[in-house]
Design an enzyme around this catalytic site. Sequence first.
Site, PDB file in Angstrom:
ATOM      1  N   ARG A   1     -37.382  28.925  32.812  1.00 20.25           N
ATOM      2  CA  ARG A   1     -38.667  28.704  32.080  1.00 20.25           C
ATOM      3  C   ARG A   1     -38.575  27.679  31.363  1.00 20.25           C
ATOM      4  O   ARG A   1     -37.766  27.425  30.645  1.00 20.25           O
ATOM      5  CB  ARG A   1     -38.702  29.663  31.282  1.00 20.25           C
ATOM      6  CG  ARG A   1     -40.273  30.236  30.958  1.00 20.25           C
ATOM      7  CD  ARG A   1     -40.122  31.425  29.887  1.00 20.25           C
ATOM      8  NE  ARG A   1     -40.123  32.624  30.500  1.00 20.25           N
ATOM      9  CZ  ARG A   1     -39.432  33.592  30.087  1.00 20.25           C
ATOM     10  NH1 ARG A   1     -38.743  33.631  29.060  1.00 20.25           N
ATOM     11  NH2 ARG A   1     -39.223  34.762  30.915  1.00 20.25           N
TER      12      ARG A   1
ATOM     13  N   ARG B   1     -39.714  31.497  20.722  1.00 25.24           N
ATOM     14  CA  ARG B   1     -39.831  31.219  22.103  1.00 25.24           C
ATOM     15  C   ARG B   1     -41.035  30.326  22.365  1.00 25.24           C
ATOM     16  O   ARG B   1     -41.580  29.682  21.256  1.00 25.24           O
ATOM     17  CB  ARG B   1     -40.449  32.513  22.620  1.00 25.24           C
ATOM     18  CG  ARG B   1     -39.490  33.825  22.896  1.00 25.24           C
ATOM     19  CD  ARG B   1     -38.371  33.596  23.798  1.00 25.24           C
ATOM     20  NE  ARG B   1     -37.460  34.729  23.893  1.00 25.24           N
ATOM     21  CZ  ARG B   1     -37.661  35.578  24.719  1.00 25.24           C
ATOM     22  NH1 ARG B   1     -38.371  35.630  25.419  1.00 25.24           N
ATOM     23  NH2 ARG B   1     -36.624  36.685  24.716  1.00 25.24           N
TER      24      ARG B   1
ATOM     25  N   LYS C   1     -35.634  38.031  19.865  1.00 29.94           N
ATOM     26  CA  LYS C   1     -36.685  37.160  20.201  1.00 29.94           C
ATOM     27  C   LYS C   1     -37.913  37.041  19.125  1.00 29.94           C
ATOM     28  O   LYS C   1     -38.159  38.242  18.504  1.00 29.94           O
ATOM     29  CB  LYS C   1     -37.176  37.411  21.664  1.00 29.94           C
ATOM     30  CG  LYS C   1     -37.758  38.806  21.594  1.00 29.94           C
ATOM     31  CD  LYS C   1     -38.405  39.170  23.072  1.00 29.94           C
ATOM     32  CE  LYS C   1     -38.894  40.453  23.514  1.00 29.94           C
ATOM     33  NZ  LYS C   1     -39.112  40.640  24.696  1.00 29.94           N
TER      34      LYS C   1
ATOM     35  N   LYS D   1     -41.883  35.458  18.804  1.00 28.13           N
ATOM     36  CA  LYS D   1     -43.026  34.849  19.453  1.00 28.13           C
ATOM     37  C   LYS D   1     -44.144  34.348  18.477  1.00 28.13           C
ATOM     38  O   LYS D   1     -44.314  34.979  17.687  1.00 28.13           O
ATOM     39  CB  LYS D   1     -43.763  35.773  20.287  1.00 28.13           C
ATOM     40  CG  LYS D   1     -42.733  36.189  21.511  1.00 28.13           C
ATOM     41  CD  LYS D   1     -43.066  37.119  22.450  1.00 28.13           C
ATOM     42  CE  LYS D   1     -42.078  37.638  23.700  1.00 28.13           C
ATOM     43  NZ  LYS D   1     -42.610  38.389  24.593  1.00 28.13           N
TER      44      LYS D   1
ATOM     45  N   CYS E   1     -46.886  41.543  35.114  1.00 29.51           N
ATOM     46  CA  CYS E   1     -45.691  40.667  35.140  1.00 29.51           C
ATOM     47  C   CYS E   1     -44.895  40.606  36.229  1.00 29.51           C
ATOM     48  O   CYS E   1     -45.754  41.021  37.405  1.00 29.51           O
ATOM     49  CB  CYS E   1     -44.663  41.710  34.186  1.00 29.51           C
ATOM     50  SG  CYS E   1     -44.032  43.304  34.929  1.00 29.51           S
TER      51      CYS E   1
ATOM     52  N   CYS F   1     -36.972  40.886  38.809  1.00 27.83           N
ATOM     53  CA  CYS F   1     -36.595  41.489  37.569  1.00 27.83           C
ATOM     54  C   CYS F   1     -35.679  42.444  37.437  1.00 27.83           C
ATOM     55  O   CYS F   1     -35.678  43.431  37.948  1.00 27.83           O
ATOM     56  CB  CYS F   1     -37.928  41.684  36.731  1.00 27.83           C
ATOM     57  SG  CYS F   1     -37.706  42.353  34.903  1.00 27.83           S
TER      58      CYS F   1
ATOM     59  N   CYS G   1     -42.253  47.402  33.494  1.00 31.78           N
ATOM     60  CA  CYS G   1     -41.300  48.604  32.497  1.00 31.78           C
ATOM     61  C   CYS G   1     -41.997  48.478  31.238  1.00 31.78           C
ATOM     62  O   CYS G   1     -42.714  47.602  30.911  1.00 31.78           O
ATOM     63  CB  CYS G   1     -39.827  48.025  32.728  1.00 31.78           C
ATOM     64  SG  CYS G   1     -39.568  46.406  31.576  1.00 31.78           S
TER      65      CYS G   1
ATOM     66  N   CYS H   1     -44.092  42.656  29.477  1.00 32.35           N
ATOM     67  CA  CYS H   1     -44.387  41.452  29.751  1.00 32.35           C
ATOM     68  C   CYS H   1     -45.699  41.294  30.199  1.00 32.35           C
ATOM     69  O   CYS H   1     -46.331  40.174  29.924  1.00 32.35           O
ATOM     70  CB  CYS H   1     -43.347  40.927  30.551  1.00 32.35           C
ATOM     71  SG  CYS H   1     -41.577  40.840  29.931  1.00 32.35           S
TER      72      CYS H   1
END
Length: 577
Positions: A83, A153, A215, A217, A434, A440, A479, A483
Amino acid sequence: MSKRYEGPLIVDAPLSDAERMKRESNFLRGTIADDLKDGLTGGFRGDNFMLIRFHGMYQQDDRDIRREREEEKLEPRHAMMIRCRLPGGIISPQHWLKIDEYASAKTLYGSIRLTNRQTFQFHGILKGDLKSVHQMLHEMGLDSIATANDVNRNVMCTSNPIESELHAEAYALAARISEHLLPKTRAYAEIWLDKEKVATTDEEPILGPTYLPRKFKTTVAIPPLNDVDLHANDMNFVAIAENGHLVGFNLLLGGGLAYTHGDTSTFPSLALEVGYLPAEHAIKVAEAVVTTQRDWGDRTNRRQARSKYTLNRVGVDRFRAEVERRAGITFEPIRPYTFTERGDRFGWVKGIDDKWHLTLFIESGRLIDHPGLPIKTGVAEIAKVHKGDFRLTANQNLIVAGVPEEEKATIERIARDYGLMRDVTPLRLNAMSCVSFPTCPLAMAEAERYLPQFIDDVDALMAKHGVSDEYIVTRITGCPNNCGRAVLAEVGLVGKAPGRYNLHIGGNRVGNRIPRLYRENVQTPEILAELDSLIGRWATERQPREGFGDFVVRAGIVVPVQDAAIDFHADENVSNG
């Protein structure tokens, strides 16, 4: 969230194994360089499997053929997803052509995926080709640093092609935040760019030697367009303008959508208002927020490590006071702002700079050529003649920005010839998913591959009830990591098992209400039957201009989620399939 949740500043318990991994990684180097030389496996071993995420990569395999390979006693077909770090989603057409060429020549799938974090990613890069992709990005002044794992991120910014002057100021901040909060270790340069090790001691003055607890954001949003879905993010700067120029920001903290099925201690959360700050303080406030989360975030339980849980535990007032102390400022009261929409503005829009901007719909962000629909080639053909820039949106679409009047017809002809300006229903324009299967490793149910059929089916219901000209913000995520941001949709499907989803309804069009779980673990025919009934009621009982999500709340079909920490998992309105 309020003071009633206040608890200890630091969670006193044994650290998670992820903390050990980071501490022992030698500032994210691990033994990645050795693994790259290991031809016995297509993947990475031990800690390196997780450490490569700090470098912007995930190890994946094709789950469609996993069982077949097991039967043949072969390891899974490992390949990496990488990414790019692309603050604000802006990229030149010249760079795009190199990206397009690489995707065709070096990836297993031949596609480019536009993500809802306003960047692009490649799927299916074999281990032996990893250095080549990093070096290709580096030659263009790009990289994949800090696009995954326990760091800040890719920083998003409202695409807003109309107010070009304000966008330029907001974009500049997004780029500065991204650079300021990057890891300082030279591990990336040494491993992927073959730079020599510098004989100095690594230091991480902002992120710390073990980086963030989880993470993080960040967004910069320009009202009235909430196209970055700011409530899904940890740190958000909402631009406040006077006379068309940026003067400051309202700061909102603690958004995040991931949760775990069956674990009621986990929940999605909307970002909360903290205060207003003048624009010149934005960088030091961003650093203060990140270092506070670094020091106060839960490092014992990764399910509780995001900033939303920190604010829930310590309270907004204590968190605000600590940020003020570290930044050396005092927040002012929140200044008035309003968000009225969050989707992209498709087609041509003229900016205040008298240049044109063309927003192209890219379903689920997947750029690949299909028979009769060669959209990947079409974008490349536009890149060959376009003299402005491309902007990737947080809704997985592409803006051809800065088109002068004399070039508009040429750009439109190419877009139409390659199927990039075809008729698409309002419902499809406002749908998102997603990636999910087959790449994934966390996927529980289909998302990207199921979305087109699901939208076809719901479009048929919209036509049946006479509302084809309307839209419902619809999202599918494979899930509960979300995302696909399904728990900020009016209709959200969250994967539970193959062919089964939790159905959430009752979000709204501007993206500041979490939808209620309406049906749990149901198969897709039952979801469509439920939506048939609900859309029928909406079509006949709604008030003027009332969106689907607002209707199902007003009509009492679902009780709105007021405080997700308390009532997201409540069983009101829920039945099992």
